[in-house]
Design a protein around this motif. Sequence first.
Motif, short mmCIF file in Angstrom:
data_model
loop_
_atom_site.label_atom_id
_atom_site.label_comp_id
_atom_site.label_asym_id
_atom_site.label_seq_id
_atom_site.Cartn_x
_atom_site.Cartn_y
_atom_site.Cartn_z
N TRP A 1 0.40 8.61 0.54
CA TRP A 1 1.03 9.88 0.21
C TRP A 1 0.69 10.93 1.27
O TRP A 1 -0.43 11.42 1.31
CB TRP A 1 0.52 10.40 -1.14
CG TRP A 1 0.96 9.58 -2.30
CD1 TRP A 1 0.37 8.47 -2.79
CD2 TRP A 1 2.09 9.82 -3.13
NE1 TRP A 1 1.05 8.00 -3.88
CE2 TRP A 1 2.12 8.82 -4.11
CE3 TRP A 1 3.08 10.80 -3.15
CZ2 TRP A 1 3.10 8.76 -5.10
CZ3 TRP A 1 4.05 10.75 -4.13
CH2 TRP A 1 4.05 9.73 -5.08
N ILE B 1 8.48 4.26 -7.71
CA ILE B 1 7.59 3.72 -6.67
C ILE B 1 7.62 2.20 -6.69
O ILE B 1 7.64 1.56 -5.63
CB ILE B 1 6.16 4.26 -6.85
CG1 ILE B 1 6.14 5.76 -6.53
CG2 ILE B 1 5.17 3.52 -5.97
CD1 ILE B 1 4.85 6.46 -6.87
N GLN C 1 0.85 -1.19 0.00
CA GLN C 1 0.00 0.00 0.00
C GLN C 1 0.89 1.24 0.00
O GLN C 1 1.81 1.34 0.80
CB GLN C 1 -0.89 -0.01 1.24
CG GLN C 1 -1.81 1.16 1.34
CD GLN C 1 -2.67 1.12 2.58
OE1 GLN C 1 -2.42 0.37 3.52
NE2 GLN C 1 -3.69 1.94 2.59
N VAL C 2 0.62 2.17 -0.88
CA VAL C 2 1.38 3.42 -0.96
C VAL C 2 0.52 4.54 -0.39
O VAL C 2 -0.60 4.76 -0.85
CB VAL C 2 1.80 3.75 -2.40
CG1 VAL C 2 2.57 5.05 -2.46
CG2 VAL C 2 2.62 2.62 -2.99
N SER D 1 8.75 -0.11 -3.60
CA SER D 1 7.84 -1.15 -3.10
C SER D 1 8.54 -2.50 -3.03
O SER D 1 8.33 -3.26 -2.08
CB SER D 1 6.60 -1.24 -3.99
OG SER D 1 5.86 -0.04 -3.94
N THR E 1 3.52 -1.45 3.67
CA THR E 1 3.09 -0.08 3.38
C THR E 1 4.30 0.77 3.08
O THR E 1 5.34 0.65 3.75
CB THR E 1 2.32 0.51 4.57
OG1 THR E 1 1.21 -0.34 4.88
CG2 THR E 1 1.80 1.90 4.26
N LEU E 2 4.15 1.63 2.09
CA LEU E 2 5.19 2.57 1.72
C LEU E 2 4.63 3.97 1.97
O LEU E 2 3.63 4.35 1.38
CB LEU E 2 5.56 2.38 0.25
CG LEU E 2 6.66 3.23 -0.34
CD1 LEU E 2 7.98 2.98 0.37
CD2 LEU E 2 6.78 2.95 -1.83
N TYR E 3 5.27 4.71 2.88
CA TYR E 3 4.81 6.06 3.20
C TYR E 3 5.68 7.08 2.48
O TYR E 3 6.89 7.11 2.68
CB TYR E 3 4.86 6.29 4.71
CG TYR E 3 4.53 7.71 5.10
CD1 TYR E 3 3.23 8.19 4.97
CD2 TYR E 3 5.51 8.58 5.57
CE1 TYR E 3 2.92 9.49 5.30
CE2 TYR E 3 5.19 9.89 5.90
CZ TYR E 3 3.90 10.34 5.77
OH TYR E 3 3.60 11.63 6.09
N LEU E 4 5.07 7.88 1.64
CA LEU E 4 5.77 8.92 0.90
C LEU E 4 5.29 10.26 1.41
O LEU E 4 4.11 10.46 1.66
CB LEU E 4 5.48 8.81 -0.60
CG LEU E 4 5.81 7.47 -1.23
CD1 LEU E 4 5.35 7.46 -2.69
CD2 LEU E 4 7.28 7.17 -1.14
#
Length: 94
Positions: free
Chosen positions: A34, A72, A31-32, A76, A86-89
């Motif tokens: 933003w 991205i 999950q990305v 990931s 989860t990827l927090y940007l």
Amino acid sequence: MNVKKCLSGLIVSLSLTGCITFPTEESGKVQVIWDETDRIEGCELKGTVYGSEGHFYDYWLHSDRDMVWGTINQMSIKAVDMGADTLYLYRPFG
């Protein structure tokens, strides 16, 4: 003779162009998020990942959208390798 030189130059230049990173089956599930700090409350920090796409010699061959998408995907994949889902940007300051 000129045709040979042109053809070999074309082959060399094509081999230098990079590819955009595509998601794997596992990284496609990451999950990305933003810049939404409330959505990461209770998350466990696994670490920091970095990503980049393109090179100084081929950046003009790819659209900005493809470069961001590939970056991205690259991050990931690295997140999955760290055991994250989860990827927090975040938006950088200034």
